[in-house]
Design a protein around this motif. Structure first.
Motif, short mmCIF file in Angstrom:
data_model
loop_
_atom_site.label_atom_id
_atom_site.label_comp_id
_atom_site.label_asym_id
_atom_site.label_seq_id
_atom_site.Cartn_x
_atom_site.Cartn_y
_atom_site.Cartn_z
N ARG A 235 -15.09 8.15 13.44
CA ARG A 235 -16.11 6.72 13.77
C ARG A 235 -15.87 6.02 12.51
NH1 ARG A 235 -19.52 5.50 17.56
NH2 ARG A 235 -19.41 7.47 18.49
N THR B 76 -16.37 21.27 19.97
CA THR B 76 -17.05 19.87 20.19
C THR B 76 -18.36 20.10 20.97
OG1 THR B 76 -15.11 18.77 19.96
CG2 THR B 76 -16.82 17.83 21.25
N THR C 270 -7.81 14.07 17.94
CA THR C 270 -9.12 14.87 17.66
C THR C 270 -8.38 16.33 17.60
OG1 THR C 270 -10.59 13.45 18.75
CG2 THR C 270 -11.43 15.71 18.44
N GLU D 228 -15.76 14.08 13.70
CA GLU D 228 -16.20 12.99 14.43
C GLU D 228 -16.66 11.64 13.59
OE1 GLU D 228 -19.45 11.52 17.78
OE2 GLU D 228 -19.46 13.47 17.38
#
Length: 264
Positions: free
Chosen positions: A132, A117, A110, A128
């Motif tokens: 995902r 965030t 990340t 994100e």
């Protein structure tokens, strides 16, 4: 198969007080291979993994990977180099979905900062979504997509072991350390796990080093096998060479029987 070394373990010695857990252990793991590290209980296998992953620092020796000596680095730096590990004991968040358990592995990939965030800034939300989506691809690749939204704790033991594998793969490793991946599994579950480990190597190009006590699985899956006993390397070679080695037979059977260790 590319036979250039992916991992070079050279002369590892590890002591705990007066106990020598590893005694001048050396072996080489080839790129894109499946390399098994086997031996009786207490042989030093997990200690060796702990040195490779930065948990233990040896008294002497080197572990060379990606141009670095890993014994000089902390675990998070080793993970950042592309080394992932799946442990024997399950460490899943049982109340969280399979998808959320796999997302944990993306932490070191990340780029959004803590503030972005926490504030759910557009850049962080977009990142994100990308992570995902990639994790969902990995879940589907390892036949876990149907359980994506299921709390991990509700799934059978064999499925939870495969989630551990998928979480390690979700870290996008180039070197994957698997500690007894089929421990506690029945025969069918073990076959599925072995197939998926081979799939990770063949289709993703990941180099795999595994500790395992299931000898038929090891001998059918591994390209090369290193055998430890009382912290020392006693054999290293192809599965057929190792299974016929008298020192290996004595270590496992405790006799002078020269019947080869069973393999498929």
């Amino acid at each position: 198969m590319n036979t250039a070394p992916a991992l070079q373990v050279d002369g590892l010695t590890l002591r705990f007080g007066g106990v020598t857990a590893l005694d001048d252990v050396s072996f080489t793991v080839a790129q894109s291979s499946i390399h098994a590290l086997i031996g009786p209980n207490g042989a030093g296998k997990s200690s060796c993994f702990n040195v490779i992953s930065g948990v233990y620092r040896p008294a002497s020796g080197a572990v060379r990977y990606a141009g670095h000596d890993l014994v000089e680095l902390p675990p998070h730096r080793i993970a950042a180099l592309g080394v992932a590990r799946a442990f024997q004991n399950l460490a899943l968040a049982g109340g969280q979905s399979v998808g959320d358990n796999l997302m944990v592995a993306r932490h070191h990939l990340t780029r959004a900062g803590f503030a972005a965030t926490g504030l759910r800034l557009p850049s962080a939300r977009a990142e994100e979504r990308r992570h995902r989506a990639r994790v969902r691809e990995i879940a589907d690749f390892l036949d876990l997509g149907a359980h994506w939204d299921t709390p991990a704790g509700l799934l059978p033991y064999g499925e939870r072991k495969r989630i551990e594998l998928a979480r390690a793969v979700a870290a996008e490793p180039e070197l994957l350390l698997l500690d007894e991946p089929v421990a506690g599994m029945n025969h069918h579950e073990s076959q599925v796990m072995a197939r998926q480990i081979r799939q990770v190597r063949d289709e993703l190009g990941v180099t795999v080093v595994l500790i395992e006590h299931d000898m038929p699985m090891v001998m059918s899956l591994a390209d090369r096998v290193t055998v430890l006993d009382f912290g020392r390397r006693i054999a290293d070679g192809s599965p057929s060479e190792v299974s016929a080695d008298p020192d290996v037979i004595r270590a496992y059977l405790g006799t002078d029987d020269t019947t080869p260790v069973e393999h498929a």
